[in-house]
Design an enzyme around this catalytic site. Structure first.
Site, PDB file in Angstrom:
ATOM      1  N   TRP A   1       0.823  -1.213   0.000  1.00  0.00           N
ATOM      2  CA  TRP A   1       0.000   0.000   0.000  1.00  0.00           C
ATOM      3  C   TRP A   1       0.848   1.249   0.000  1.00  0.00           C
ATOM      4  O   TRP A   1       0.555   2.219  -0.706  1.00  0.00           O
ATOM      5  CB  TRP A   1      -1.003  -0.031   1.154  1.00  0.00           C
ATOM      6  CG  TRP A   1      -2.008  -1.103   0.906  1.00  0.00           C
ATOM      7  CD1 TRP A   1      -2.065  -2.330   1.492  1.00  0.00           C
ATOM      8  CD2 TRP A   1      -3.045  -1.083  -0.093  1.00  0.00           C
ATOM      9  NE1 TRP A   1      -3.074  -3.079   0.932  1.00  0.00           N
ATOM     10  CE2 TRP A   1      -3.696  -2.334  -0.036  1.00  0.00           C
ATOM     11  CE3 TRP A   1      -3.483  -0.151  -1.017  1.00  0.00           C
ATOM     12  CZ2 TRP A   1      -4.769  -2.666  -0.883  1.00  0.00           C
ATOM     13  CZ3 TRP A   1      -4.549  -0.469  -1.855  1.00  0.00           C
ATOM     14  CH2 TRP A   1      -5.182  -1.707  -1.782  1.00  0.00           C
TER      15      TRP A   1
ATOM     16  N   ASP B   1      -1.948   7.032   5.997  1.00  0.00           N
ATOM     17  CA  ASP B   1      -3.036   6.194   5.489  1.00  0.00           C
ATOM     18  C   ASP B   1      -3.386   5.212   6.610  1.00  0.00           C
ATOM     19  O   ASP B   1      -2.639   4.280   6.869  1.00  0.00           O
ATOM     20  CB  ASP B   1      -2.560   5.451   4.239  1.00  0.00           C
ATOM     21  CG  ASP B   1      -3.612   4.479   3.717  1.00  0.00           C
ATOM     22  OD1 ASP B   1      -4.692   4.348   4.331  1.00  0.00           O
ATOM     23  OD2 ASP B   1      -3.353   3.832   2.678  1.00  0.00           O
TER      24      ASP B   1
ATOM     25  N   LYS C   1     -12.999  -1.047   6.444  1.00  0.00           N
ATOM     26  CA  LYS C   1     -12.399  -1.947   7.430  1.00  0.00           C
ATOM     27  C   LYS C   1     -12.991  -1.630   8.816  1.00  0.00           C
ATOM     28  O   LYS C   1     -13.814  -2.384   9.307  1.00  0.00           O
ATOM     29  CB  LYS C   1     -10.876  -1.845   7.427  1.00  0.00           C
ATOM     30  CG  LYS C   1     -10.233  -2.560   6.216  1.00  0.00           C
ATOM     31  CD  LYS C   1      -9.734  -1.599   5.229  1.00  0.00           C
ATOM     32  CE  LYS C   1      -8.908  -2.045   4.056  1.00  0.00           C
ATOM     33  NZ  LYS C   1      -8.709  -3.360   3.621  1.00  0.00           N
TER      34      LYS C   1
END
Lengths: 363, 363
Positions: free
Chosen positions: B103, B174, B198
């Protein structure tokens, strides 16, 4: 409130009651898997099946020929306003736009903002955007990569009744507010896009139908999420899609199919709109339709009263009688009834009756 | 299936059952208004109230100080990867990134793709991204407009245990996969962002928490929908927001508050993770933890077995026993249990028991 509101919201807008009830029933557990549809992976077989089925339903309902991709994107039509020039306007190419009102303007202004050359192929500015330009007035720039139209303007309440023939120039249409309201010959279009929150489902997903030849040889140095090619190659699964919005679109498409398809929607929409437009036209000037009769929208029915005071009184009394969303867009004022596919005939009958009643009491 | 699955999906992921039941109850009619929350205008007083309440809840739960804006955006973290450099990297400025895995890599590669200068401030590539770099290894480029970190890597299963002090350089994180899993000192960050799917809700909305000084003097010639300034000025109502996703985030935040807030989440998350990590650590090498112990994630617990064959057998038997989502990410293989806030203790107990049982049968 014991009963459903008469929901004339411009968007997000009414959804079919049967769809909401189905969604409610299976919200906690989807198809016996012990989880909500909101809790499953977008890489699961259940979501892949939903993704495919939703594409197939749209193909079937709209008669989309082979050779088109159907994408589920985020960011609304507002994101498409940027993606279209960024993807399709190579140096030296021009974006031609028909200027029919606020939404068309946003589309071409975004292209200009990003440094692209824009050509206004026709405009109804002289008519205060209350009519759609004649098709033979449209002048497409010879270097055009596309001609962009807004098939229905939600603010003015105007709608293309026929679409221009653009020959070899790709025709791109923002159908956010009238997709699936009537049959359309998709083969005339290179691209159709629509935010879901009027005729397709709740907000949160935008559908783009793109002819495959448009997807060739596109720029790669623009933001990845704005690349049609990325979403096409990944079948709208490049990143996590807005799963629940796609699910709701799926249910709405099934509802359209079960209720006779797009042809039946058109019949009902024409009957619904006629109820309101008749109440306007038979009012001897008490109600004044905003759009030119030949450009009137089936979806957003705009009208005014003699004074703003009377309009305020109309809205207030209408709200008390269970009507929602009748206030015109803040940029133009007046009144607007948005009668999308999911707005039932009964709501339009009630509105027409209310209008006649209000007229009688205030004449 | 009569009971809930043991949902260890990596995202979209488990939601609290109480939240789903509440959403189900009011899906057809929201707060007695005769419409679903999906059918109301984003300009309505009901949605404005929801928008504000959701911001306030997040402020309260995370202890967000004054001077930060909370935005509800679309397009996932993937869109943030582009928006951050496009908004914050003026000519001559550099984006520093800590490279902790897939990511983090997507984030800095997007900046590079768009022509910006990128500096890798630290990388754990030498450790195959199975640990977080030491904080004192991080070298911030002197021309940095920001340092970007990925607070939790869902694929490797690593998580920052402490955050770097970046002095005057804005720290951007993030937190898509670990926001609200434990208390965080927000004042250390100039920006925190997270896709909802999430710990916050279903997919379809991305939350960005931005310190106001970052919102000054930003470029205006980038796509309007990618401008933080536009969303900030319009209080996330520049265009139609993903109403239902925001609504679900609202319910999830209320659930966190009712269940003791972020401190209580952390306590439970530590207990849940301990169950699984203990099953790994006490297995005498039958299960091999992927992440270095000092970098282990509370959210994504990754482990392997001696052979891929055994891993396949584990997954198959686990599925038969009602476990979902235990397969590792397709890029790395192995096994992964994602134990986000909404995954109940009971599911982790069941998994730990299953692991011990499976070990016994296969040793």
């Amino acid at each position: 409130m014991d009963k459903r509101a008469y929901n004339f919201n411009a968007g997000p807008a009414a959804l079919p009651l049967a769809v909401l009830e189905r969604a409610q029933q299976e919200l906690v557990e989807y198809k016996g898997i012990g989880m909500s549809i909101m809790e499953i992976s977008h890489r699961s077989k259940e979501y892949e099946a939903l993704n495919t089925e939703t594409q197939e339903l749209l193909k079937e309902l709209m008669g989309i020929p082979d050779g088109y991709q159907i994408l589920f994107l985020q960011g609304g039509a507002s994101s498409q306003f940027a993606m279209i020039p960024m993807n399709f306007l190579k140096p030296g190419r021009v974006g031609s736009y028909v200027h029919t009102g606020a939404w068309a303007e946003k589309a071409y202004k975004e292209a200009k903002l990003l440094g692209h050359e824009v050509h206004i192929a026709a405009t109804s500015e002289a008519h205060d955007f209350m009519q759609i330009p004649e098709l033979n007035e449209i002048e497409i720039h010879p270097d055009s990569a596309y001609l962009h139209i807004t098939s229905n303007e939600t603010i003015g309440g105007t709608q293309f009744q026929e679409y221009p023939n653009t020959g070899n120039v790709p025709l791109i249409a923002d159908m956010s507010s009238d997709i699936l309201c009537r049959p359309v010959d998709v083969s005339k279009f290179a691209m159709i896009y629509a935010g879901a929150q009027k005729n397709l489902g709740p907000s949160g997903v935008t559908i783009a139908i793109i002819r495959e030849d448009l997807l060739q040889d596109l720029p790669k140095n623009i933001p990845t999420m704005l690349r049609y090619e990325i979403h096409s190659t990944n079948n709208s699964l490049y990143n996590t899609p807005p799963v629940y919005s796609v699910y709701m679109v799926n249910l709405v498409l099934k509802w359209i199919k079960e209720n006779g398809g797009v042809e039946a929607m058109e019949q009902t929409n024409r009957a619904k709109a006629k109820l309101i437009y008749d109440a306007i036209d038979e009012s001897k000037g008490f109600y004044i339709g905003c759009a030119a009769p030949a450009s009137r929208s089936l979806m957003n029915l705009t009208f005014r009263l003699a004074s703003e005071e009377l309009e305020k009184s109309f809205i207030k009394q209408a709200e008390a009688a269970g009507f929602v969303g009748l206030k015109g867009h803040r940029s133009v004022g007046g009144l607007r009834a948005s009668a999308y596919n999911a707005v039932p005939m009964e709501a339009c009958e009630a509105l027409a009756n209310f209008m006649r009643d209000f007229q009688q009491k205030n004449s």
